[in-house]
Write a protein that holds these residues in place. Structure first.
Motif, PDB file in Angstrom:
ATOM      1  N   VAL A   1      -6.828   4.803  -0.795  1.00 10.70           N
ATOM      2  CA  VAL A   1      -5.552   4.081  -0.758  1.00 10.70           C
ATOM      3  C   VAL A   1      -4.536   4.771  -1.660  1.00 10.70           C
ATOM      4  O   VAL A   1      -3.351   4.912  -1.306  1.00 10.70           O
ATOM      5  CB  VAL A   1      -5.748   2.608  -1.175  1.00 10.70           C
ATOM      6  N   LYS A   2      -4.991   5.231  -2.812  1.00 10.22           N
ATOM      7  CA  LYS A   2      -4.109   5.957  -3.726  1.00 10.22           C
ATOM      8  C   LYS A   2      -3.652   7.274  -3.113  1.00 10.22           C
ATOM      9  O   LYS A   2      -2.481   7.654  -3.218  1.00 10.22           O
ATOM     10  CB  LYS A   2      -4.835   6.196  -5.048  1.00 10.22           C
ATOM     11  N   LEU A   3      -4.581   7.990  -2.460  1.00  9.62           N
ATOM     12  CA  LEU A   3      -4.220   9.246  -1.803  1.00  9.62           C
ATOM     13  C   LEU A   3      -3.314   9.015  -0.604  1.00  9.62           C
ATOM     14  O   LEU A   3      -2.525   9.893  -0.243  1.00  9.62           O
ATOM     15  CB  LEU A   3      -5.491   9.987  -1.356  1.00  9.62           C
TER      16      LEU A   3
ATOM     17  N   ILE B   1      -0.438  -0.884  -0.184  1.00  9.15           N
ATOM     18  CA  ILE B   1      -1.105  -1.812   0.733  1.00  9.15           C
ATOM     19  C   ILE B   1      -1.345  -3.111  -0.025  1.00  9.15           C
ATOM     20  O   ILE B   1      -2.054  -3.120  -1.031  1.00  9.15           O
ATOM     21  CB  ILE B   1      -2.428  -1.229   1.267  1.00  9.15           C
ATOM     22  N   GLU B   2      -0.762  -4.189   0.449  1.00  8.22           N
ATOM     23  CA  GLU B   2      -0.815  -5.457  -0.280  1.00  8.22           C
ATOM     24  C   GLU B   2      -2.191  -6.119  -0.187  1.00  8.22           C
ATOM     25  O   GLU B   2      -2.758  -6.519  -1.193  1.00  8.22           O
ATOM     26  CB  GLU B   2       0.260  -6.405   0.250  1.00  8.22           C
TER      27      GLU B   2
ATOM     28  N   GLU C   1      -7.180  -6.478   3.961  1.00  7.16           N
ATOM     29  CA  GLU C   1      -7.271  -6.496   5.421  1.00  7.16           C
ATOM     30  C   GLU C   1      -6.224  -5.612   6.083  1.00  7.16           C
ATOM     31  O   GLU C   1      -6.327  -5.307   7.275  1.00  7.16           O
ATOM     32  CB  GLU C   1      -7.131  -7.926   5.940  1.00  7.16           C
ATOM     33  N   ASP C   2      -5.203  -5.204   5.336  1.00  2.54           N
ATOM     34  CA  ASP C   2      -4.131  -4.382   5.898  1.00  2.54           C
ATOM     35  C   ASP C   2      -4.411  -2.887   5.797  1.00  2.54           C
ATOM     36  O   ASP C   2      -3.556  -2.082   6.167  1.00  2.54           O
ATOM     37  CB  ASP C   2      -2.806  -4.697   5.189  1.00  2.54           C
ATOM     38  N   VAL C   3      -5.586  -2.531   5.292  1.00  2.00           N
ATOM     39  CA  VAL C   3      -5.926  -1.105   5.164  1.00  2.00           C
ATOM     40  C   VAL C   3      -6.049  -0.499   6.557  1.00  2.00           C
ATOM     41  O   VAL C   3      -6.803  -0.994   7.401  1.00  2.00           O
ATOM     42  CB  VAL C   3      -7.254  -0.936   4.402  1.00  2.00           C
ATOM     43  N   PRO C   4      -5.311   0.569   6.858  1.00  2.00           N
ATOM     44  CA  PRO C   4      -5.421   1.186   8.191  1.00  2.00           C
ATOM     45  C   PRO C   4      -6.728   1.944   8.351  1.00  2.00           C
ATOM     46  O   PRO C   4      -7.386   2.313   7.364  1.00  2.00           O
ATOM     47  CB  PRO C   4      -4.217   2.144   8.224  1.00  2.00           C
ATOM     48  N   PHE C   5      -7.093   2.179   9.606  1.00  2.00           N
ATOM     49  CA  PHE C   5      -8.344   2.886   9.873  1.00  2.00           C
ATOM     50  C   PHE C   5      -8.308   4.325   9.361  1.00  2.00           C
ATOM     51  O   PHE C   5      -9.355   4.888   9.038  1.00  2.00           O
ATOM     52  CB  PHE C   5      -8.646   2.873  11.370  1.00  2.00           C
TER      53      PHE C   5
END
Length: 248
Positions: free
Chosen positions: A155-157, A162-163, A166-170
Protein backbone atom coordinates in the motif's frame (compact mmCIF):
# COMPACT_ATOMS: atom_id res chain seq x y z
CA UNK A 1 -19.65 -28.72 -14.84
CA UNK A 2 -19.51 -26.86 -18.14
CA UNK A 3 -21.13 -23.80 -16.57
CA UNK A 4 -18.59 -23.80 -13.73
CA UNK A 5 -15.67 -23.98 -16.16
CA UNK A 6 -17.12 -21.06 -18.07
CA UNK A 7 -17.59 -19.25 -14.74
CA UNK A 8 -13.93 -19.73 -13.78
CA UNK A 9 -12.76 -18.39 -17.13
CA UNK A 10 -15.07 -15.39 -16.88
CA UNK A 11 -13.91 -14.67 -13.34
CA UNK A 12 -10.26 -14.73 -14.35
CA UNK A 13 -10.99 -12.26 -17.13
CA UNK A 14 -12.58 -9.83 -14.75
CA UNK A 15 -10.22 -10.16 -11.81
CA UNK A 16 -6.89 -10.20 -13.59
CA UNK A 17 -7.53 -8.50 -16.84
CA UNK A 18 -9.43 -5.33 -16.21
CA UNK A 19 -8.91 -5.38 -19.95
CA UNK A 20 -9.32 -2.18 -21.91
CA UNK A 21 -11.14 -4.31 -24.48
CA UNK A 22 -14.15 -4.46 -22.16
CA UNK A 23 -14.19 -0.70 -21.75
CA UNK A 24 -13.93 -0.16 -25.49
CA UNK A 25 -16.49 -2.81 -26.36
CA UNK A 26 -19.37 -0.32 -26.54
CA UNK A 27 -17.78 1.34 -29.57
CA UNK A 28 -16.71 -1.82 -31.37
CA UNK A 29 -18.90 -2.98 -34.24
CA UNK A 30 -18.26 -6.62 -33.29
CA UNK A 31 -20.16 -6.25 -30.01
CA UNK A 32 -23.93 -6.31 -29.72
CA UNK A 33 -25.52 -4.81 -26.62
CA UNK A 34 -28.78 -6.14 -25.27
CA UNK A 35 -30.98 -3.86 -23.17
CA UNK A 36 -32.93 -6.73 -21.56
CA UNK A 37 -31.57 -7.16 -18.05
CA UNK A 38 -28.68 -4.80 -18.82
CA UNK A 39 -26.51 -7.61 -20.22
CA UNK A 40 -23.98 -7.42 -23.02
CA UNK A 41 -23.64 -10.00 -25.77
CA UNK A 42 -20.22 -10.32 -27.40
CA UNK A 43 -19.65 -11.57 -30.90
CA UNK A 44 -17.78 -14.82 -31.53
CA UNK A 45 -14.39 -13.20 -32.39
CA UNK A 46 -14.45 -11.08 -29.23
CA UNK A 47 -15.49 -14.02 -27.05
CA UNK A 48 -12.67 -16.09 -28.55
CA UNK A 49 -10.10 -13.39 -27.76
CA UNK A 50 -11.39 -13.06 -24.21
CA UNK A 51 -11.40 -16.82 -23.66
CA UNK A 52 -7.85 -17.27 -24.97
CA UNK A 53 -6.62 -14.36 -22.86
CA UNK A 54 -8.30 -15.84 -19.78
CA UNK A 55 -6.67 -19.21 -20.36
CA UNK A 56 -3.25 -17.57 -20.50
CA UNK A 57 -3.85 -15.94 -17.10
CA UNK A 58 -5.48 -18.98 -15.50
CA UNK A 59 -2.24 -20.62 -14.20
CA UNK A 60 -1.05 -17.34 -12.68
CA UNK A 61 -4.45 -16.80 -11.05
CA UNK A 62 -4.46 -20.33 -9.63
CA UNK A 63 -0.97 -19.97 -8.20
CA UNK A 64 -1.03 -16.40 -6.87
CA UNK A 65 -4.66 -15.90 -5.83
CA UNK A 66 -5.38 -19.16 -4.03
CA UNK A 67 -3.84 -21.41 -1.39
CA UNK A 68 -1.85 -23.35 -4.00
CA UNK A 69 1.47 -21.58 -3.37
CA UNK A 70 1.62 -22.27 0.37
CA UNK A 71 0.61 -25.92 0.01
CA UNK A 72 3.11 -26.69 -2.74
CA UNK A 73 5.97 -25.00 -0.86
CA UNK A 74 5.22 -27.00 2.29
CA UNK A 75 5.06 -30.31 0.41
CA UNK A 76 8.30 -29.55 -1.45
CA UNK A 77 10.11 -28.67 1.79
CA UNK A 78 8.74 -31.82 3.40
CA UNK A 79 10.21 -33.95 0.64
CA UNK A 80 13.55 -32.20 1.02
CA UNK A 81 13.50 -32.58 4.81
CA UNK A 82 13.00 -36.32 4.45
CA UNK A 83 16.01 -36.52 2.15
CA UNK A 84 14.01 -37.54 -0.91
CA UNK A 85 14.73 -35.96 -4.28
CA UNK A 86 12.17 -37.43 -6.66
CA UNK A 87 9.66 -39.23 -4.44
CA UNK A 88 6.85 -38.36 -4.44
CA UNK A 89 7.22 -37.09 -8.02
CA UNK A 90 6.55 -33.44 -8.81
CA UNK A 91 3.35 -34.32 -10.64
CA UNK A 92 2.01 -36.02 -7.51
CA UNK A 93 2.81 -33.05 -5.27
CA UNK A 94 1.33 -30.60 -7.76
CA UNK A 95 -1.80 -32.72 -8.17
CA UNK A 96 -2.28 -33.08 -4.42
CA UNK A 97 -1.73 -29.36 -3.94
CA UNK A 98 -4.25 -28.61 -6.69
CA UNK A 99 -7.03 -30.72 -5.21
CA UNK A 100 -6.39 -29.44 -1.68
CA UNK A 101 -6.59 -25.94 -3.15
CA UNK A 102 -9.94 -26.73 -4.77
CA UNK A 103 -11.16 -28.14 -1.44
CA UNK A 104 -10.08 -25.01 0.45
CA UNK A 105 -11.34 -22.56 -2.16
CA UNK A 106 -14.64 -24.34 -2.80
CA UNK A 107 -16.72 -22.05 -0.52
CA UNK A 108 -15.23 -18.98 -2.23
CA UNK A 109 -15.84 -20.35 -5.72
CA UNK A 110 -19.40 -21.37 -4.82
CA UNK A 111 -20.16 -17.89 -3.54
CA UNK A 112 -18.76 -16.32 -6.70
CA UNK A 113 -20.70 -18.75 -8.87
CA UNK A 114 -24.06 -18.29 -7.13
CA UNK A 115 -23.93 -14.56 -6.47
CA UNK A 116 -22.25 -13.34 -9.64
CA UNK A 117 -22.03 -15.81 -12.50
CA UNK A 118 -25.51 -17.32 -12.34
CA UNK A 119 -27.30 -13.91 -12.41
CA UNK A 120 -24.97 -12.75 -15.17
CA UNK A 121 -25.47 -15.89 -17.28
CA UNK A 122 -29.27 -15.38 -17.32
CA UNK A 123 -29.04 -11.67 -18.08
CA UNK A 124 -30.06 -10.39 -14.64
CA UNK A 125 -26.76 -8.65 -14.02
CA UNK A 126 -24.36 -6.65 -16.17
CA UNK A 127 -20.78 -7.82 -16.61
CA UNK A 128 -19.13 -5.00 -14.55
CA UNK A 129 -21.58 -5.57 -11.71
CA UNK A 130 -20.98 -9.33 -11.83
CA UNK A 131 -17.22 -8.75 -11.62
CA UNK A 132 -17.64 -6.40 -8.67
CA UNK A 133 -19.87 -8.81 -6.75
CA UNK A 134 -17.91 -11.92 -7.73
CA UNK A 135 -14.58 -10.46 -6.64
CA UNK A 136 -15.73 -9.75 -3.08
CA UNK A 137 -15.50 -13.33 -1.72
CA UNK A 138 -12.05 -13.80 -3.28
CA UNK A 139 -10.86 -10.45 -1.93
CA UNK A 140 -12.12 -11.31 1.56
CA UNK A 141 -10.25 -14.62 1.45
CA UNK A 142 -7.03 -12.98 0.30
CA UNK A 143 -7.26 -10.15 2.83
CA UNK A 144 -7.83 -12.63 5.64
CA UNK A 145 -4.69 -14.59 4.72
CA UNK A 146 -2.45 -11.61 3.97
CA UNK A 147 -0.14 -10.38 6.71
CA UNK A 148 -0.66 -6.77 7.71
CA UNK A 149 3.01 -5.88 7.30
CA UNK A 150 3.11 -7.19 3.74
CA UNK A 151 -0.14 -5.44 2.83
CA UNK A 152 1.00 -2.14 4.38
CA UNK A 153 4.27 -2.36 2.46
CA UNK A 154 2.58 -2.64 -0.92
CA UNK A 155 0.00 0.00 0.00
CA UNK A 156 2.89 2.33 0.79
CA UNK A 157 4.58 1.49 -2.52
CA UNK A 158 1.27 2.03 -4.31
CA UNK A 159 1.49 5.71 -3.41
CA UNK A 160 -2.26 6.31 -3.16
CA UNK A 161 -4.01 6.63 0.17
CA UNK A 162 -6.45 3.80 0.87
CA UNK A 163 -8.95 4.51 3.63
CA UNK A 164 -10.43 1.06 4.28
CA UNK A 165 -8.90 -2.40 4.06
CA UNK A 166 -11.73 -3.49 1.76
CA UNK A 167 -10.81 -0.76 -0.74
CA UNK A 168 -7.40 -2.27 -1.50
CA UNK A 169 -7.23 -2.90 -5.27
CA UNK A 170 -6.22 -6.27 -6.66
CA UNK A 171 -3.06 -4.75 -8.15
CA UNK A 172 -1.89 -4.17 -4.56
CA UNK A 173 -3.51 -7.18 -2.90
CA UNK A 174 -2.19 -9.89 -5.25
CA UNK A 175 1.56 -9.28 -4.70
CA UNK A 176 1.03 -8.76 -0.96
CA UNK A 177 -0.95 -12.01 -0.74
CA UNK A 178 1.65 -13.92 -2.78
CA UNK A 179 4.56 -12.70 -0.62
CA UNK A 180 2.62 -13.51 2.54
CA UNK A 181 1.82 -17.03 1.32
CA UNK A 182 5.46 -17.70 0.42
CA UNK A 183 6.59 -16.46 3.84
CA UNK A 184 4.02 -18.60 5.64
CA UNK A 185 4.97 -21.64 3.57
CA UNK A 186 8.63 -21.29 4.52
CA UNK A 187 7.77 -20.87 8.20
CA UNK A 188 5.71 -24.06 8.16
CA UNK A 189 8.52 -25.81 6.28
CA UNK A 190 11.01 -24.75 8.96
CA UNK A 191 8.83 -26.34 11.66
CA UNK A 192 8.61 -29.52 9.57
CA UNK A 193 12.39 -29.64 9.21
CA UNK A 194 13.06 -29.71 12.97
CA UNK A 195 12.03 -33.31 13.84
CA UNK A 196 13.86 -34.67 10.79
CA UNK A 197 16.99 -32.74 11.78
CA UNK A 198 16.80 -34.35 15.21
CA UNK A 199 16.73 -37.79 13.60
CA UNK A 200 19.70 -36.90 11.37
CA UNK A 201 21.74 -35.65 14.32
CA UNK A 202 20.88 -38.71 16.42
CA UNK A 203 21.88 -41.13 13.66
CA UNK A 204 25.09 -39.20 12.92
CA UNK A 205 26.03 -39.19 16.63
CA UNK A 206 25.44 -42.93 16.98
CA UNK A 207 27.50 -43.73 13.89
CA UNK A 208 30.34 -41.47 15.09
CA UNK A 209 30.37 -43.07 18.54
CA UNK A 210 30.57 -46.50 16.89
CA UNK A 211 33.48 -45.36 14.74
CA UNK A 212 31.52 -45.73 11.51
CA UNK A 213 32.55 -42.33 10.20
CA UNK A 214 32.84 -43.56 6.61
CA UNK A 215 29.21 -44.65 6.50
CA UNK A 216 26.73 -42.08 5.24
CA UNK A 217 24.14 -41.24 7.92
CA UNK A 218 21.50 -41.08 5.18
CA UNK A 219 21.67 -44.86 4.80
CA UNK A 220 20.14 -45.21 8.27
CA UNK A 221 18.30 -41.94 8.80
CA UNK A 222 16.24 -42.12 5.60
CA UNK A 223 14.48 -45.42 6.41
CA UNK A 224 14.02 -44.24 10.00
CA UNK A 225 12.43 -40.96 8.87
CA UNK A 226 10.18 -42.79 6.43
CA UNK A 227 8.87 -45.24 9.02
CA UNK A 228 8.38 -42.54 11.67
CA UNK A 229 6.54 -40.26 9.25
CA UNK A 230 4.38 -43.11 7.97
CA UNK A 231 3.49 -44.46 11.41
CA UNK A 232 2.59 -40.96 12.54
CA UNK A 233 0.26 -40.65 9.53
CA UNK A 234 2.22 -37.58 8.51
CA UNK A 235 0.53 -36.91 5.17
CA UNK A 236 -2.92 -36.80 6.75
CA UNK A 237 -1.74 -34.64 9.66
CA UNK A 238 0.04 -32.20 7.38
CA UNK A 239 -2.84 -31.96 4.90
CA UNK A 240 -5.31 -31.44 7.74
CA UNK A 241 -3.14 -28.74 9.28
CA UNK A 242 -2.85 -26.92 5.96
CA UNK A 243 -6.62 -26.96 5.42
CA UNK A 244 -7.29 -25.79 8.97
CA UNK A 245 -4.79 -22.96 8.59
CA UNK A 246 -7.20 -21.41 6.08
CA UNK A 247 -10.46 -22.34 7.76
CA UNK A 248 -9.57 -21.06 11.25
Amino acid sequence: MKNKITFYITGVIGLLGFFPLIAWSQTLPLVTTKQVGGGTSYSVPVETVLALTALSFLPAALILMTSFTRILIVFSLLRQAMGLTTMPPNIVLIGLSLFLTLFIMNPVFDSMYKNAYQPYSVGKMAFPQAIEIGSKPLKEFMLKQTRKDDLNLFVKLYGVEIEAREDVPFTVLIPAFAISEIKTGFLIGFVIFLPFLVIDFAVASILTSLGMVMVSPMMFSLPLKLIVFTLADGWVLLSTSLVQSYIN
